[in-house]
Scaffold this motif. Structure first.
Motif, PDB file in Angstrom:
ATOM      1  N   UNK A 203       0.854  -1.193   0.000  1.00 35.01           N
ATOM      2  CA  UNK A 203       0.000   0.000   0.000  1.00 35.01           C
ATOM      3  C   UNK A 203       0.881   1.231   0.000  1.00 35.01           C
ATOM      4  N   UNK A 210      -5.263   6.516  -1.585  1.00 30.12           N
ATOM      5  CA  UNK A 210      -4.893   5.110  -1.374  1.00 30.12           C
ATOM      6  C   UNK A 210      -4.551   4.431  -2.691  1.00 30.12           C
ATOM      7  N   UNK A 250      -7.887   4.377  -4.912  1.00 27.44           N
ATOM      8  CA  UNK A 250      -9.134   4.697  -4.223  1.00 27.44           C
ATOM      9  C   UNK A 250      -9.091   6.159  -3.789  1.00 27.44           C
ATOM     10  N   UNK A 252     -11.403   9.374  -2.008  1.00 28.68           N
ATOM     11  CA  UNK A 252     -12.594   9.928  -1.368  1.00 28.68           C
ATOM     12  C   UNK A 252     -12.943  11.241  -2.066  1.00 28.68           C
ATOM     13  N   UNK A 425     -16.741  -9.187   8.913  1.00 32.76           N
ATOM     14  CA  UNK A 425     -16.785  -7.793   8.469  1.00 32.76           C
ATOM     15  C   UNK A 425     -17.623  -7.654   7.200  1.00 32.76           C
ATOM     16  N   UNK A 428     -16.457  -4.335   1.547  1.00 30.54           N
ATOM     17  CA  UNK A 428     -16.520  -2.973   1.011  1.00 30.54           C
ATOM     18  C   UNK A 428     -16.132  -3.033  -0.450  1.00 30.54           C
TER      19      UNK A 428
ATOM     20  N   UNK B  66     -15.601   0.198   5.758  1.00 31.22           N
ATOM     21  CA  UNK B  66     -14.143   0.024   5.867  1.00 31.22           C
ATOM     22  C   UNK B  66     -13.465   0.591   4.627  1.00 31.22           C
ATOM     23  N   UNK B  67     -13.468   1.913   4.510  1.00 25.59           N
ATOM     24  CA  UNK B  67     -12.897   2.549   3.318  1.00 25.59           C
ATOM     25  C   UNK B  67     -11.370   2.419   3.333  1.00 25.59           C
ATOM     26  N   UNK B  68     -10.784   2.183   2.172  1.00 26.62           N
ATOM     27  CA  UNK B  68      -9.324   2.076   2.124  1.00 26.62           C
ATOM     28  C   UNK B  68      -8.614   3.326   2.653  1.00 26.62           C
ATOM     29  N   UNK B  69      -9.257   4.485   2.539  1.00 29.50           N
ATOM     30  CA  UNK B  69      -8.582   5.699   3.028  1.00 29.50           C
ATOM     31  C   UNK B  69      -8.360   5.623   4.539  1.00 29.50           C
ATOM     32  N   UNK B  71      -7.438   2.996   6.029  1.00 31.16           N
ATOM     33  CA  UNK B  71      -6.229   2.175   6.182  1.00 31.16           C
ATOM     34  C   UNK B  71      -4.990   3.077   6.248  1.00 31.16           C
ATOM     35  N   UNK B  72      -4.995   4.102   5.401  1.00 31.39           N
ATOM     36  CA  UNK B  72      -3.851   5.027   5.414  1.00 31.39           C
ATOM     37  C   UNK B  72      -3.723   5.709   6.770  1.00 31.39           C
ATOM     38  N   UNK B  75      -2.182   3.205   9.175  1.00 34.00           N
ATOM     39  CA  UNK B  75      -0.863   2.647   8.860  1.00 34.00           C
ATOM     40  C   UNK B  75       0.239   3.155   9.775  1.00 34.00           C
ATOM     41  N   UNK B  91     -16.463  -3.806  10.725  1.00 30.78           N
ATOM     42  CA  UNK B  91     -15.538  -3.075   9.850  1.00 30.78           C
ATOM     43  C   UNK B  91     -14.099  -3.033  10.374  1.00 30.78           C
ATOM     44  N   UNK B  93     -11.970  -5.325  11.650  1.00 29.47           N
ATOM     45  CA  UNK B  93     -10.977  -6.323  11.219  1.00 29.47           C
ATOM     46  C   UNK B  93     -10.380  -6.021   9.847  1.00 29.47           C
ATOM     47  N   UNK B  94     -11.225  -5.527   8.916  1.00 32.62           N
ATOM     48  CA  UNK B  94     -10.704  -5.212   7.585  1.00 32.62           C
ATOM     49  C   UNK B  94      -9.672  -4.096   7.653  1.00 32.62           C
ATOM     50  N   UNK B  97      -6.396  -5.371   9.543  1.00 33.96           N
ATOM     51  CA  UNK B  97      -5.628  -6.243   8.637  1.00 33.96           C
ATOM     52  C   UNK B  97      -5.003  -5.418   7.519  1.00 33.96           C
ATOM     53  N   UNK B  98      -5.795  -4.523   6.966  1.00 30.54           N
ATOM     54  CA  UNK B  98      -5.310  -3.729   5.836  1.00 30.54           C
ATOM     55  C   UNK B  98      -4.169  -2.808   6.207  1.00 30.54           C
ATOM     56  N   UNK B 100      -1.682  -3.230   8.235  1.00 30.29           N
ATOM     57  CA  UNK B 100      -0.379  -3.916   8.316  1.00 30.29           C
ATOM     58  C   UNK B 100       0.558  -3.207   9.281  1.00 30.29           C
ATOM     59  N   UNK B 106      -3.857  -6.718  17.106  1.00 33.75           N
ATOM     60  CA  UNK B 106      -4.144  -7.417  18.360  1.00 33.75           C
ATOM     61  C   UNK B 106      -2.827  -7.887  18.991  1.00 33.75           C
TER      62      UNK B 106
END
Lengths: 428, 306
Positions: A203, A210, A250, A252, A425, A428, B66-69, B71-72, B75, B91, B93-94, B97-98, B100, B106
Motif C-alpha cells: 500500500x 490510497x 481509491x 474519497x 466484516x 466494502x 471500511x474505506x481504504x482511506x 487504512x492510510x 498505517x 468493519x 478487522x478489515x 488487517x489492511x 499492516x 491485536x
C-alpha cells in the motif's frame, strides 16, 4: 498516599460487608455487579500501576497491556478457530426450462464452510471448502496471510480468488447479482478465477490517496479443461505460470462519496484444442492467454442516513488476448482450433438502496463471446435484493439474455443465501 | 541588503525541517473508532498527541464502511483505541488487517480495547443466538454515555499514553486531572436536570441509551426496535404505542441516524415528543466535546420530561 489507599481499602471492605447484608441478587443484578466489581478491580489496578509508575519518576515505561478478549478474561480460551458456513440456494423459473448447468429448477448451488484463525505471530490462516452436487467437496480457497512483514507489505500463500478485476475478488454468494458478470463467466469461469500460488501487496499513497499494488504468481492461469491434454503441462516452463498484477486507486470525493479506479492484468499458458488426437491421445497445445482490464466503482452513502440510502455504479472492461502456439508445437497433420483473435467485453452495474433492507439494481452486459468465436452476447438484468438481516439475503432477478446465434431468453432467477457463525466484516 | 549564503541557508532549512520532523514524530499518533474516544484522547493527550477518528458522531458506529482511506490513517498510528464489545466487528478487522501495522494489531502495544476498563451491563446469560437480533454477546457497548465511564476512558488513555511516552507523563497526568475537574464541575451544573429525569418513563430506539439511563435514572419502558438492530415492524409499533399510553412516557429518544418518520408516527398516535439526541461528540450541531454531549443530552431530555 498510604493513607489514601488505606481509606480506599476500608471503603471497599465496608462495601463488601454491606453487599453481604443484601438479599440474594437476581442473575441479571449479579452479572452487573460482577462486571462492576471486575471493572473496579481493573480501575484500581490501573491506578495503582500508574501510581507505581509515577513513583519511579515516570522514567520507566509501563509494560504493554496484556491483550484480552473481554472483561472476564479471554473470550476464546481454547483458541478455537472461527467456524462458519454459507448456504447459497438458487432457483431458476425460466419459462422454457431451467438455464442452470444441471437443469435444476431449485438447487443448492454451493455450501461454503470456512475455518479461520490466527496461526501464530506471523500468519493468519483461512480455509474455505466448497460443497456442491457436481464437484462434491473442493478447496475453494486455503491461504496463509502474513501479519508481520515490514514496509507495509502483505503476502498470501495458497489458493485464493485472483486479484483481477473488481467483481472477481468477491465471493459469488456476496455479489450484488446472482451470477458473475458475463465477462467473468466467459473469460474466466462461472465461479470466477482462482489461483494457487503466492501474492504480494504493497500500500502506498504518494499522491495523497490510497493505492495498492498486488502481484501474484500462481501454478497456472485458469483450470485445465478436463477434455484437453497437451504434450507438456502448461506450466512446464516458468513462463507458463499464471502471473497477475492489479493496481488499485481509491479516492474519497467527499465524506459520502468515493470512487475506485483500478487496472488489472493476468497472463499464463493454457491448453487449447487441436483438430484431433495425436500420438498418445494428445489433443491440445499450449498457448498464451492474457486478460487485461480496468474497473471503476463509484459509491455514494450519506454518513448520517447511510442505514437507509446508498447508491453504487460499477463498470468493468476486459479484453482477452490470445496468443498462438509456438512454432512447431502443433503436431503434423493437426490444426490449431484455439482462439485466434482477441475478445473484449464489459458490464455496467447500478444498485440503489430503497430502505434499510431493500435494494434494486440493474446490470448491462455486452461482450464478444469466446465460445462463439467473438459473436456478440448481450444481457440486461434487473434485480430486487432484500436482506431480512445482515445474515440472510433473498434476491429475485430477471435477465434478458441474448446468446450468439440463438433466440433471446428471459431468465427468472431466485437466490436465498444465509451465513451462520461469527459476525464477519461487511465487504466494502 | 542581506547577504545570503546558499549553503548556510540550505543547512538552516535542513535543520529546521529536521526539528519540525522530530517534533512531529515525537507526538503519539492516536486513531480512535469514535468521536467520543477521540475527544477524550485529545483532552488527555493535549499537544503531545495527534488524534483522529474513523467514525463521525452522526453515524451509526455499527455500520461504518471500511474505506481504504482509513487504512492510510491507521498505517502510521501508534495507538488504535476502540470501543470494543464487538461494536466495531463489522468493519474494524478489515481496517486493522489492511493497515499492516503491528503496533495497533491485536497484541500490539497500541491496541487499546477501551471496554476492558468498563463495567459492562446487559451481558447475556445462558444461550445466545441471532434470533435475539444483533445482540452483543459480550455486553452492551454504548458505555460512553455515562460520565463515570468517561472518567474511566480518560484514566485508560492516561495509562496508555504514559506507558508509550513516559517522558510526557506529567503532562498527561495534568491533562487528565483537568478533564476530570471539568467533568466534575459540569456534573454539578446538571444535577437539577437529573432530578427532573429520574424515574421518568421514556421510549428509546435502540439499547444504546442503557448506560445513559443507568446514569440519569430515566426508565426505558419500550424500545422502538423489537430486537437490537431489527427495524420496527407494524405489530411491534402497536406494542410500543400501548406501552407509551400505559406508562405515560412523554418522549421517544433516538439517534440522528435512525428513521425519524417511524418515531413521528408513534408520537402522533400517543402525543409523545420525538427527541433526537446526539449519541456521540459531533452528532449534532453544538455538540463539540464530551462535556457538551452529556450536558446537552441531559438538558434536552429534562426539558421534555419536566
Amino acid at each position: 498516599m498510604m493513607k489514601a489507599w488505606s481509606c480506599a481499602w476500608a471503603m471497599l471492605l465496608m462495601a463488601g460487608v454491606a453487599g453481604a447484608q443484601q438479599p440474594t441478587p437476581s442473575p441479571k443484578e449479579k452479572a452487573k455487579s460482577d462486571s462492576a466489581k471486575q471493572a473496579e478491580a481493573d480501575s484500581i489496578a490501573l491506578m495503582k500501576k500508574f501510581a507505581d509508575m509515577q513513583s519511579a519518576n515516570a522514567q520507566v515505561p509501563a509494560a504493554p497491556a496484556a491483550p484480552t478478549g473481554g472483561m472476564a478474561g479471554p473470550s476464546n480460551p481454547r483458541m478455537l478457530p472461527d467456524f462458519s458456513a454459507v448456504g447459497d440456494l438458487v432457483g431458476d423459473l425460466t419459462k422454457d426450462g431451467s438455464t442452470q448447468g444441471d437443469r435444476s429448477r431449485f438447487g443448492v448451488r454451493e455450501v461454503e464452510l470456512a475455518v479461520q484463525a490466527v496461526v501464530d505471530p506471523y500468519f493468519r490462516g483461512d480455509v474455505f471448502l466448497g460443497i456442491n452436487d457436481t464437484e462434491k467437496i473442493s478447496i475453494e480457497q486455503a491461504f496463509l496471510t502474513t501479519t508481520a512483514l515490514p514496509y507495509g507489505l502483505q503476502a498470501q500463500i495458497g489458493r485464493f480468488l485472483m486479484p483481477v478485476g473488481k467483481e472477481n475478488t468477491t465471493h459469488r454468494h456476496e455479489l450484488h447479482t446472482i451470477e458473475y458478470p458475463w465477462i467473468i463467466q466467459r473469460y474466466f469461469s462461472d465461479d470466477g478465477l482462482k489461483g494457487t500460488g503466492a501474492s504480494l501487496s504493497k500500500i502506498f499513497s504518494p499522491f495523497g490517496f490510497y493505492q495498492e499494488l498486488i502481484v501474484t504468481v500462481v501454478d497456472r492461469f485458469r483450470d485445465r479443461p478436463d477434455s484437453l491434454t497437451a504434450s507438456v503441462p502448461a506450466n512446464k516452463s516458468l513462463k507458463g505460470l499464471g502471473t497477475s498484477a492489479r493496481l488499485r486507486n481509491y479516492v474519497d470525493i467527499s465524506q459520502s462519496s468515493n470512487f475506485e479506479l483500478s487496472a488489472s492484468m493476468v497472463t499464463g499458458m493454457r491448453e487449447q484444442p487441436l483438430s484431433g488426437a495425436g500420438a498418445g491421445g494428445l489433443n491440445a497445445v499450449n498457448a498464451r492467454q492474457t486478460v487485461a482490464g480496468v474497473d471503476l466503482t463509484y459509491r455514494w452513502k450519506p454518513l448520517q442516513q447511510g442505514l437507509y440510502e446508498s447508491f453504487m455504479l460499477q463498470g468493468e472492461f476486459m479484453t482477452q488476448m490470445n496468443g498462438t502456439p509456438d512454432q512447431g508445437a502443433v503436431p503434423p497433420g493437426l490444426t490449431y482450433l484455439g482462439p485466434s483473435r482477441d475478445f473484449s467485453g464489459a458490464y455496467l452495474l447500478a444498485r440503489w438502496q430503497l430502505t434499510q433492507r431493500l435494494f434494486v439494481g440493474g446490470r448491462y452486459d455486452t461482450l464478444e463471446d469466446p465460445l462463439s468465436n467473438g459473436a456478440r452476447l448481450d444481457a440486461q438484468s434487473v434485480l430486487l435484493e432484500w436482506f431480512p438481516s445482515e445474515f440472510s439475503k433473498l434476491v429475485a432477478e430477471v435477465e434478458r439474455y441474448a446468446p450468439p446465434g440463438a433466440p433471446a431468453v428471459t431468465r427468472l432467477l431466485l437466490q436465498a443465501s444465509f451465513a451462520i457463525g461469527p459476525h464477519k466484516p461487511h465487504p466494502f | 541588503m542581506l547577504d545570503m549564503d546558499p549553503l548556510r541557508t540550505f543547512r538552516a532549512g535542513a535543520l529546521l525541517a529536521a526539528v519540525v520532523a522530530s517534533t512531529a514524530s515525537a507526538q503519539l499518533r492516536v486513531v480512535t473508532s469514535t468521536t467520543d474516544l477521540y475527544d477524550i484522547a485529545q483532552a488527555v493527550g493535549g499537544d503531545k498527541v495527534t488524534a483522529s477518528h474513523i467514525g463521525e458522531g452522526y453515524q451509526d458506529p455499527h455500520f461504518i464502511e471500511a474505506k481504504p482511506s482509513f487504512v492510510l490513517q491507521l498505517q502510521r498510528a501508534d495507538v488504535w483505541a476502540f470501543v470494543g464489545l464487538d461494536l466495531e466487528i463489522g468493519w474494524m478487522p478489515l481496517l486493522i488487517d489492511g493497515a499492516r501495522n503491528p503496533r495497533i494489531a491485536f497484541g500490539g502495544s497500541g491496541y487499546l480495547d477501551v471496554s476492558r476498563a468498563m463495567p459492562v451491563i446487559d451481558i447475556p446469560r445462558g444461550a445466545v443466538d441471532r434470533s435475539l437480533g444483533d445482540v452483543h454477546s459480550l455486553g452492551n457497548p454504548h458505555y460512553w454515555l455515562d460520565p463515570e465511564n468517561g472518567r474511566r476512558m480518560a484514566r485508560l488513555f492516561l495509562a496508555k499514553f504514559s506507558e508509550l511516552d513516559a517522558k510526557n507523563t506529567a503532562a498527561y497526568t495534568a491533562n487528565e486531572k483537568a478533564f476530570e475537574d471539568r467533568l466534575g464541575a459540569a456534573e454539578k451544573g446538571w444535577q437539577a436536570d437529573l432530578v427532573a429525569i429520574k424515574g421518568k418513563p421514556v421510549v428509546a430506539w435502540h439499547t444504546s441509551w442503557r448506560y445513559f439511563a443507568e446514569y440519569t435514572g430515566m426508565n426505558i419502558v419500550a424500545y422502538m426496535e423489537p430486537k437490537p438492530g431489527v427495524p420496527p415492524s407494524p405489530s411491534h409499533l402497536v406494542t410500543v404505542i400501548r406501552a407509551v399510553k400505559s406508562t405515560g412516557a412523554k418522549v421517544i429518544i433516538l439517534e440522528p441516524f435512525y428513521d425519524k418518520k417511524v418515531a413521528d408516527f408513534v408520537a402522533k398516535e400517543t402525543g409523545a415528543t420525538v427527541l433526537v439526541l446526539s449519541p456521540s461528540v459531533g452528532g449534532m450541531p453544538g455538540i463539540v466535546d464530551y462535556l457538551t454531549l452529556m450536558q446537552k443530552d441531559i438538558a434536552q431530555l429534562a426539558a421534555v420530561v419536566r
